[in-house]
Design a protein around this motif. Structure first.
Motif: not given
Length: 243
Positions: A13, A17, A115
């Motif tokens: 993640n 990102k 997210e």
């Protein structure tokens, strides 16, 4: 689908990102790693995985017209996508523990970390981390953990399991729209672990109470008919289901 394969990384993640900030990522980019060193779960919890026995990957997804107030639809779509994939793989007794843990016969076999990036009143994009326990058979000090192998007695090919999950999850994410929201919410509630059963809940202050899960609100709050305080709504960090 664009797949990026890495040998080892702290967190898929976090990597995805950062990559999204630095480049113009293609929609449905997937980052896969053989070894995740610092996996992250909900509420700051870690996600441990064993190399060669589990799946850890993250998805980059772009959205058009998805209202921020209904961003919980992403969580529902991904959870239901994984549940459908588990059914395709003949994993028994699949349920979703709010908000998005995947269980087989009351044992956690998968976790999701989403997210979102918002732009005004809409969700612009999301990084969706998925961890699945596939062939593990031993979990140190994790009595509620399970795996596909423990649930079935079979050994699975990791690439095959990942491809089935990705197809199912992407199919569900493509269906996200205002018209599909209530139908998806109903399907999600049908899969909710302990729905309509008396359960024990724990608050952040370690107090306990009994209640019955009735469903979720449109923003993803857990709806509970409590024993002493009537009908209540709880957000993610406000209550924990004890099982």
């Amino acid at each position: 689908m664009n797949i990026i394969k890495l040998n080892a990384i702290d967190s898929t993640n976090s990597y995805l990102k950062q990559l999204a900030k630095e480049t113009q990522l293609q929609d449905e980019t997937v980052v896969v790693t053989n070894k995740q060193l610092s996996g992250r779960g909900q509420m700051g919890n870690g996600w441990s995985s064993r190399e060669g026995q589990s799946l850890t990957f993250s998805i980059f997804k772009v959205f058009n017209g998805l209202l921020a107030e209904r961003q919980f639809a992403i969580s529902m779509a991904v959870s239901l996508g994984i549940a459908a994939a588990m059914n395709e793989l003949n994993i028994p007794n699949i349920s979703i523990k709010w908000p998005n843990d995947i269980l087989s016969a009351k044992r956690k076999i998968g976790g999701i970390l989403i997210e979102n990036v918002l732009e005004g009143n809409f969700v612009k994009q999301a990084v969706i981390g998925i961890g699945i326990n596939v062939n593990e058979t031993h979990f140190l000090k994790l009595p509620q953990a399970g795996s596909l192998k423990l649930a079935t007695g079979k050994t699975f090919q990791l690439d095959e399991v990942r491809q089935i999950i990705l197809k199912s999850v992407f199919d569900n994410l493509e269906m996200l729209s205002q018209n599909d929201f209530l139908e998806m919410k109903q399907l999600y509630e049908n899969h909710l672990f302990q729905k309509e059963k008396v359960s024990v809940f724990e608050t952040p202050t370690a107090s306990h109470f009994n209640g019955i899960i009735k469903g979720v609100s449109e923003i993803g709050e857990l709806l509970v008919d409590t024993e002493n305080q009537g009908f209540r709504k709880f957000q993610l960090k406000e209550v924990k289901l004890i099982f």
